[in-house]
Design a protein around this motif. Structure first.
Motif, mmCIF file in Angstrom:
data_model
loop_
_atom_site.group_PDB
_atom_site.id
_atom_site.type_symbol
_atom_site.label_atom_id
_atom_site.label_comp_id
_atom_site.label_asym_id
_atom_site.label_seq_id
_atom_site.Cartn_x
_atom_site.Cartn_y
_atom_site.Cartn_z
ATOM 1 N N UNK A 124 0.835 -1.210 0.000
ATOM 2 C CA UNK A 124 0.000 0.000 0.000
ATOM 3 C C UNK A 124 0.863 1.251 0.000
ATOM 4 N N UNK A 125 1.905 1.254 0.813
ATOM 5 C CA UNK A 125 2.800 2.414 0.890
ATOM 6 C C UNK A 125 3.466 2.693 -0.454
ATOM 7 N N UNK A 126 3.972 1.648 -1.100
ATOM 8 C CA UNK A 126 4.659 1.840 -2.375
ATOM 9 C C UNK A 126 3.675 2.125 -3.514
ATOM 10 N N UNK A 164 9.700 -1.970 -5.825
ATOM 11 C CA UNK A 164 9.436 -2.146 -4.396
ATOM 12 C C UNK A 164 7.997 -2.606 -4.160
ATOM 13 N N UNK A 165 7.063 -2.092 -4.949
ATOM 14 C CA UNK A 165 5.666 -2.503 -4.843
ATOM 15 C C UNK A 165 5.517 -3.990 -5.171
ATOM 16 N N UNK A 166 6.157 -4.439 -6.250
ATOM 17 C CA UNK A 166 6.086 -5.845 -6.636
ATOM 18 C C UNK A 166 6.731 -6.763 -5.614
ATOM 19 N N UNK A 167 7.866 -6.326 -5.051
ATOM 20 C CA UNK A 167 8.559 -7.134 -4.051
ATOM 21 C C UNK A 167 7.701 -7.289 -2.795
ATOM 22 N N UNK A 192 -5.943 3.744 -6.050
ATOM 23 C CA UNK A 192 -7.094 2.916 -5.686
ATOM 24 C C UNK A 192 -6.691 1.738 -4.792
ATOM 25 N N UNK A 193 -5.390 1.468 -4.670
ATOM 26 C CA UNK A 193 -4.930 0.388 -3.789
ATOM 27 C C UNK A 193 -4.924 0.790 -2.313
ATOM 28 N N UNK A 212 -5.836 -1.922 0.510
ATOM 29 C CA UNK A 212 -4.573 -2.368 1.079
ATOM 30 C C UNK A 212 -4.530 -2.176 2.582
ATOM 31 N N UNK A 213 -5.037 -1.046 3.055
ATOM 32 C CA UNK A 213 -5.069 -0.774 4.491
ATOM 33 C C UNK A 213 -5.998 -1.751 5.207
#
Length: 536
Positions: free
Chosen positions: A98-100, A119-122, A181-182, A186-187
């Motif tokens: 969510x952060x990335x 970083x999002x994918x990882x 929108x994530x 995500x949260x």
């Protein structure tokens, strides 16, 4: 106190049914979110390119960087689940994803976007195999038979719907909102995982004994491999020094990765599940499924954008029908898994996918929603008949730590197949487009009179608005050249879809190597096999 591997299945299975389904739902949504973001930028790359002032070669890495990083995390997640516990690994994965995602939406140039997408994918990669392992851990009997159907639908529906969702969001809002929108889901997934998941305990001592050389070798091997696949078609493959160096680094790293997997006292990734022949064959089938799933999901938007000139909304609304087919076939696949030999189900699924790709290979330069409707629905219908039995064949005989390891490797093969597929079809497309252009030019050369007459008629029409005859002729030649290129590219698309159809037919030769059994509860023995590992 660390919960042992043998205690995990019984403790999780005895939880109330409502709680188990709630945990599974939260994790499945997390997996869906991580997978949809692979392709969510597919229909919006032109908008991202314009928004970040990037070149066409640079913007492709917005998708590739995510896939590379996710490939690295997927097999690593089994180790992290043991070290951090399933609860905190999944919760942290959702939080950082969510952060990335927010960072991607705020990206200020193409370089920052690529780094943040990696970083999002990882971060999101840990959610994918974890939910597969949890599904087999939580449920037993007939309920377990539904796990491959639900997760299989999620695994294929998410990347299929990615271009549709991305196109709609980009058209009505802005391309940055495909990442924003994530934030809310995500949260919620992060909080839900932290509150609900309670099946094991962390063993932080594993982090002190981590084999960093093994982790580095895996990251370099997968990263260099994906770099070669992505950049090879544009840089003449091994004729480019950078590609050659990356290939050598990847090859050496892969050898070191295998050595560490076999002889390390605390390996990051265990290859023990490959001792099971059925698991190995199922992984190969999943590699082919990933190739077809991601490559076809990639090719159709590219065709609609480059040949038909569709915008992001038109692309999204054209490709969404694949998801309808997948939803319709989920129930069929789940019920068939309990009653029919899974080898037969896989064979029907692969033949159906070959049929859908062959139907698509009849493509012409005026194809749109109506012409693509039947091939895409057929593809969606038969994808689930491939996914559900292959998941059962791969994971149905493992438990505990071995189940986590097998899930990571199995999911890695699907995404690896997708990476190979996208790079391969790009190469086929470029090479075949050049070949088809030459063939069309030769054909026009043999009918020079007709071609000249057509060129003259086109020049006369243009001359009505252009007083300079010479300029009109040049413009006519330009239009004629673009038409020639469009038709050559369309023929290349047709050839690529035919090759993919043939690939699925050939892959059927692997099916008899699997053990025959029902894909339902009977396929799940009560004890662990081939784990090769002990409880931490």
């Amino acid at each position: 106190m660390t919960t042992s591997v043998s205690e995990l299945p019984s403790a999780a299975a005895q939880a109330p049914a409502r709680r188990k389904f709630l945990v599974f739902t939260v994790m499945a949504f997390g997996m869906f979110m991580a997978l949809i973001d692979i392709q969510i930028v597919a229909a919006s790359l032109n908008d991202v390119q314009a928004g970040l002032s990037a070149g066409p070669d640079e913007v492709s890495w917005v998708q590739t960087a995510y896939l590379i990083a996710e490939l690295i995390m997927i097999p690593f997640s089994a180790f992290l689940a043991q070290a951090l516990s399933t609860r905190w690994l999944f919760s942290a994965s959702a939080a950082f994803f969510t952060l990335f995602s927010m960072g991607c939406g705020l990206a200020w140039n193409i370089e920052s976007m690529i780094v943040l997408r990696a970083l999002q994918g990882f971060a999101g990669g840990a959610m994918v195999p974890t939910v597969f392992a949890m599904g087999f851990l939580l449920f037993e009997g007939k309920q377990r038979a539904l796990v491959p159907a639900i997760l299989g639908m999620t695994a294929v529906l998410a990347p299929t719907l990615g271009p549709t969702v991305g196109g709609l969001v980009t058209f009505y809002l802005d391309w940055r909102w495909i990442f924003f929108i994530n934030l809310l889901p995500g949260l919620l997934i992060c909080i839900g995982a932290a509150l609900l998941i309670d099946v094991d305990r962390a063993d932080l001592s594993l982090l002190r004994r981590i084999d960093w050389l093994h982790l580095l070798a895996m990251a370099l091997a997968l990263g260099c491999f994906e770099y070669v696949l992505e950049e090879g078609p544009r840089k003449d493959w091994f004729g480019d020094s950078g590609i050659l160096i990356a290939a050598w680094i990847g090859l050496v790293s892969f050898g070191l990765f295998i050595e560490r997997s076999l002889y390390s006292l605390n390996p990051i990734v265990s290859l023990a599940p490959f001792r099971d022949r059925t698991f190995s064959v199922a992984c190969l089938l999943n590699l082919v499924i990933g190739f077809g799933l991601y490559a076809s999901t990639y090719l159709v938007p590219v065709f609609l954008g480059r040949v038909r000139g569709f915008d992001s909304l038109e692309i999204g609304t054209t490709v969404f029908v694949v998801g309808i087919g997948q939803l319709l076939s989920t129930v069929i696949a789940a019920r068939a898994s309990e009653k029919v030999d899974r080898r037969l189900i896989v064979s029907v699924g692969f033949l159906g996918l070959a049929l859908s790709l062959w139907l698509t290979s009849r493509i012409t330069s005026n194809w749109g929603f109506g012409e693509l409707l039947v091939p895409q629905v057929v593809r969606g219908l038969f994808l689930m008949l491939c996914i559900v039995p292959s998941v059962n064949m791969a994971l149905g005989s493992f438990q505990g730590v071995a189940l986590r390891q097998a899930s990571g490797l199995f999911n890695l093969m699907r995404n690896l197949g997708g990476a190979i597929g996208i790079a391969t079809v790009n190469t086929w497309l470029q090479d075949d487009a050049r070949t088809q252009a030459l063939r069309l030019s030769e054909s026009l050369g043999r009918q020079a009179t007709a071609a000249q007459e057509l060129m003259g008629q086109l020049a006369l029409k243009i001359a009505a608005d252009t007083p300079d005859p010479g300029q009109a002729l040049l413009m006519a030649q330009g239009v004629f050249g673009r038409l020639l290129g469009r038709e050559a590219l369309t023929l290349a698309f047709a050839d690529v879809f035919r090759l993919m159809a043939l690939m699925f037919v050939v892959a059927l030769l692997l099916v008899p190597l699997c053990k025959g059994a029902l894909a339902g509860p009977a396929a799940v023995p009560p004890t662990n096999r081939n784990s090769g590992d002990s409880s931490p």
